[in-house]
Write an enzyme that holds these catalytic residues in place. Structure first.
Site, PDB file in Angstrom:
ATOM      1  N   ASN A 158      -0.173   4.089  13.184  1.00  0.00           N
ATOM      2  CA  ASN A 158      -0.936   2.783  12.861  1.00  0.00           C
ATOM      3  C   ASN A 158      -1.725   3.162  11.881  1.00  0.00           C
ATOM      4  OD1 ASN A 158      -1.969   0.312  12.698  1.00  0.00           O
ATOM      5  ND2 ASN A 158      -0.819  -1.151  12.981  1.00  0.00           N
ATOM      6  N   ASP A 160      -3.980   0.886   9.828  1.00  0.00           N
ATOM      7  CA  ASP A 160      -4.501  -0.523   9.691  1.00  0.00           C
ATOM      8  C   ASP A 160      -5.845  -0.113   9.591  1.00  0.00           C
ATOM      9  OD1 ASP A 160      -2.048  -1.388   9.292  1.00  0.00           O
ATOM     10  OD2 ASP A 160      -2.340  -3.273  11.430  1.00  0.00           O
ATOM     11  N   HIS A 161      -6.699   0.877  10.393  1.00  0.00           N
ATOM     12  CA  HIS A 161      -7.563   0.930  11.234  1.00  0.00           C
ATOM     13  C   HIS A 161      -8.776   1.288  10.017  1.00  0.00           C
ATOM     14  CE1 HIS A 161      -7.742  -2.558  13.820  1.00  0.00           C
ATOM     15  NE2 HIS A 161      -7.238  -1.525  14.372  1.00  0.00           N
ATOM     16  N   ARG A 169     -16.830  -1.801   2.737  1.00  0.00           N
ATOM     17  CA  ARG A 169     -17.551  -1.306   2.055  1.00  0.00           C
ATOM     18  C   ARG A 169     -16.959  -2.077   1.090  1.00  0.00           C
ATOM     19  NH1 ARG A 169     -22.093   1.692   1.590  1.00  0.00           N
ATOM     20  NH2 ARG A 169     -23.015   1.659   3.436  1.00  0.00           N
ATOM     21  N   HIS A 194       0.356  -3.155   8.703  1.00  0.00           N
ATOM     22  CA  HIS A 194       0.448  -4.738   9.385  1.00  0.00           C
ATOM     23  C   HIS A 194      -0.007  -4.876   7.502  1.00  0.00           C
ATOM     24  CE1 HIS A 194      -0.079  -8.446  11.819  1.00  0.00           C
ATOM     25  NE2 HIS A 194       0.386  -8.761  10.489  1.00  0.00           N
ATOM     26  N   ARG A 196      -1.172  -8.274   6.785  1.00  0.00           N
ATOM     27  CA  ARG A 196      -1.795  -9.894   7.102  1.00  0.00           C
ATOM     28  C   ARG A 196      -1.631 -10.866   5.558  1.00  0.00           C
ATOM     29  NH1 ARG A 196      -3.564 -11.144  12.102  1.00  0.00           N
ATOM     30  NH2 ARG A 196      -4.087  -9.448  13.865  1.00  0.00           N
ATOM     31  N   ARG A 200      -7.196  -8.387   5.384  1.00  0.00           N
ATOM     32  CA  ARG A 200      -7.765  -8.070   6.429  1.00  0.00           C
ATOM     33  C   ARG A 200      -8.290  -6.983   6.027  1.00  0.00           C
ATOM     34  NH1 ARG A 200      -7.665  -9.728  12.597  1.00  0.00           N
ATOM     35  NH2 ARG A 200      -7.129 -11.986  11.327  1.00  0.00           N
ATOM     36  N   GLU A 221       4.655  -3.767   9.547  1.00  0.00           N
ATOM     37  CA  GLU A 221       4.687  -5.244  10.272  1.00  0.00           C
ATOM     38  C   GLU A 221       4.279  -5.918   9.542  1.00  0.00           C
ATOM     39  OE1 GLU A 221       2.239  -3.422  13.781  1.00  0.00           O
ATOM     40  OE2 GLU A 221       1.526  -5.413  13.966  1.00  0.00           O
ATOM     41  N   THR A 252      -2.638  -8.556  16.611  1.00  0.00           N
ATOM     42  CA  THR A 252      -1.926  -8.997  17.203  1.00  0.00           C
ATOM     43  C   THR A 252      -2.041  -9.302  18.813  1.00  0.00           C
ATOM     44  OG1 THR A 252      -0.508  -8.012  15.516  1.00  0.00           O
ATOM     45  CG2 THR A 252       0.532 -10.428  17.199  1.00  0.00           C
ATOM     46  N   GLU A 302      10.334  -4.734  19.559  1.00  0.00           N
ATOM     47  CA  GLU A 302       9.052  -3.606  20.224  1.00  0.00           C
ATOM     48  C   GLU A 302       8.631  -4.726  21.624  1.00  0.00           C
ATOM     49  OE1 GLU A 302       6.109  -2.642  17.231  1.00  0.00           O
ATOM     50  OE2 GLU A 302       4.687  -2.583  18.468  1.00  0.00           O
ATOM     51  N   HIS A 342       0.754  -1.450  21.649  1.00  0.00           N
ATOM     52  CA  HIS A 342       0.251  -2.122  21.354  1.00  0.00           C
ATOM     53  C   HIS A 342      -0.970  -1.784  22.688  1.00  0.00           C
ATOM     54  CE1 HIS A 342      -2.859  -5.314  20.522  1.00  0.00           C
ATOM     55  NE2 HIS A 342      -2.033  -5.419  19.391  1.00  0.00           N
ATOM     56  N   GLY A 364      -1.999   2.855  17.117  1.00  0.00           N
ATOM     57  CA  GLY A 364      -3.095   2.210  16.152  1.00  0.00           C
ATOM     58  C   GLY A 364      -4.142   3.281  16.564  1.00  0.00           C
ATOM     59  N   HIS A 365      -5.285   1.313  17.611  1.00  0.00           N
ATOM     60  CA  HIS A 365      -6.514   1.824  17.604  1.00  0.00           C
ATOM     61  C   HIS A 365      -6.876   3.172  18.306  1.00  0.00           C
ATOM     62  CE1 HIS A 365     -10.769   0.319  19.145  1.00  0.00           C
ATOM     63  NE2 HIS A 365     -10.927   0.014  17.739  1.00  0.00           N
TER      64      HIS A 365
HETATM   65  N1  PXP Z   1       2.233  -2.757  17.599  1.00  0.00           N
HETATM   66  C1  PXP Z   1       1.654  -4.027  17.389  1.00  0.00           C
HETATM   67  C2  PXP Z   1       2.737  -4.858  17.153  1.00  0.00           C
HETATM   68  C3  PXP Z   1       0.697  -5.129  16.062  1.00  0.00           C
HETATM   69  O1  PXP Z   1       0.301  -5.412  16.300  1.00  0.00           O
HETATM   70  C4  PXP Z   1      -0.700  -3.381  17.148  1.00  0.00           C
HETATM   71  C5  PXP Z   1      -1.652  -3.414  16.516  1.00  0.00           C
HETATM   72  O2  PXP Z   1      -1.707  -4.103  15.767  1.00  0.00           O
HETATM   73  C6  PXP Z   1       0.427  -1.993  17.684  1.00  0.00           C
HETATM   74  C7  PXP Z   1       1.215  -1.935  18.011  1.00  0.00           C
HETATM   75  C8  PXP Z   1      -0.495  -0.720  17.481  1.00  0.00           C
HETATM   76  O3  PXP Z   1      -1.969  -1.597  18.530  1.00  0.00           O
HETATM   77  P1  PXP Z   1      -3.277  -0.657  18.828  1.00  0.00           P
HETATM   78  O4  PXP Z   1      -3.811  -0.347  17.857  1.00  0.00           O
HETATM   79  O5  PXP Z   1      -3.604  -1.011  19.696  1.00  0.00           O
HETATM   80  O6  PXP Z   1      -2.951   0.772  19.247  1.00  0.00           O
END
Ligand code: PXP
Length: 391
Positions: A158, A160-161, A169, A194, A196, A200, A221, A252, A302, A342, A364-365
């Protein structure tokens, strides 16, 4: 209609009828009987005891009874096979005693009943009993193989970050599209973003560009909002994962309440299936939600691993892990494809990857956090080492 499944059960059904139907259709095909009719009736112990007394003169319930329509001389190759009656109460007790899921025990009993309909027997001689047991084991193995789509656990990343940092910025960097390419070069098997409603982090531009650049698999997502559904149908990702979405949340929070919105989700899923886009539902590790996901026609679930990852003690972590493992197994037994994600990090991922039922982990994170210090390529490779260290 070669397979007729009926339930005459006084309580809410603990199993998914569509899962039973799917397994029955596979079993008929595996026995070369796809043209023949097979009926399965699911009852409780009371009704089973009644049938057991009536047809076998035996007291009390049993697990399965087969009523062949092919006894005597009057049948042809395409005559109906007959009826199998299974007590769900006895199935549940036997599942518990054997430490397996309800659907797995049910499959074993369906196989047993079907082999009886096809003329096998375990009461006439030891040799026939051995042959029937071997045939049961083989059919179960072949059914498992049919339901397992991917032999290895895949790492989907993921990004997203990366977009979160860019949006901080309001400029063009860092670009999640470039990040996705680096993840793929390092060995990731998929990219997740994702989109959203509040935009964001990931923007529409990212999703459209990723559709063109991702070479592995793009998993979008999203919440089940009309605007986002329309974008998803236009972008055509390789799959979508429906998640609950709240504006105030940092990420989430919980899984979808599928059981509480079956009608709405079934209609959203239908739209995606009509466009050839498989749908995954992000759910808590809860048997009720797994069953509902199967009933509304999801291809994947999932399983939410957040509570397992956030556990404050080893005891709690082990309890939460068992919930994830059981839900994944039950979903797999129902014929769902199973992902998980997650909160997974470099310490919590390997045990989940080692579960033979899970196809893909969405992370992701933890990877992006490590990438700040060691670089994205290295962070992905280190996580891949956790995923493939399975088993
Ligand atoms: N799965 C889903 C459904 C999520 O919403 C997220 C967070 O965006 C992740 C996986 C990934 O989670 P993490 O960023 O904590 O690894």
């Amino acid at each position: 209609m070669p397979v007729l499944i009926r339930a005459d059960y006084p309580n809410p059904l603990p199993i998914s009828l569509s899962a039973v139907r799917e397994a029955a259709i596979h079993l008929l095909a595996l026995c070369g009987q796809e043209q023949n009719d097979w009926s399965i009736l699911l009852v409780d112990d009371q009704q089973m005891a009644h049938l057991n007394q009536q047809y076998r003169g035996k007291k009390g319930p049993t697990n399965v009874l087969s009523f062949s329509l092919r006894e005597g001389e009057d049948f042809t190759a395409d005559s109906p096979l007959g009826d199998v009656v299974i007590s769900l109460d006895t199935t549940a007790r036997e599942a518990l005693n054997n430490g397996i899921t309800l659907h797995r025990r049910l499959k074993i009993l369906m196989i047993h009943g079907l082999l009886h309909l096809l003329g096998q027997d375990h009461e006439r001689s030891d040799a026939e009993a051995d042959a029937m047991e071997a045939a049961e084991r083989q059919l179960l193995r072949r059914l498992d193989k049919k339901q397992r789509k991917e032999p290895m656990t895949n790492l989907a990343i993921n990004v997203d970050h990366v977009a979160t940092l860019r949006q901080a910025r309001g400029i063009a960097e860092p670009d999640p599209v470039l990040a996705a390419g680096i993840c793929e070069l390092a060995g990731a098997g998929g990219i997740v973003v994702h989109l959203r409603e509040d935009r964001r982090h990931i923007q529409d531009r990212d999703v459209y560009l990723l559709r063109q650049t991702v070479k592995t698999k793009l998993n979008l997502e999203m919440g089940a909002a009309k605007e986002i559904i329309n974008i998803a149908l236009d972008v055509k990702p390789d799959m979508v994962t429906l998640v609950p979405e709240k504006r105030q949340e940092l990420t989430t929070e919980g899984g979808l309440n599928v059981a509480g919105q079956k009608k709405k989700l079934a209609s959203v899923i239908d739209k995606f299936i009509a466009a050839n886009i498989p749908v995954s539902l992000f759910i808590d590790p809860d048997a009720k939600q797994v069953k509902a996901a199967k009933e509304v026609g999801a291809t994947f679930v999932e399983i939410h691993t957040g509570r397992y990852c956030d556990a404050a003690s080893e005891e709690e972590r082990s309890k939460e892990f068992d919930l994830v493992a059981t839900a994944a197994e039950e979903a797999f037994e129902m014929g769902l494809r199973v992902n998980a994600g997650h909160g997974l990090n470099y310490l919590t991922t390997a045990p989940v990857a080692a579960l033979g039922t899970i196809e893909e982990l969405s992370i992701g994170h933890a990877i992006m956090a490590r990438a700040i210090f060691v670089g994205l390529d290295q962070a992905v490779r280190e996580m891949l080492a956790q995923v493939v260290a399975r088993g």
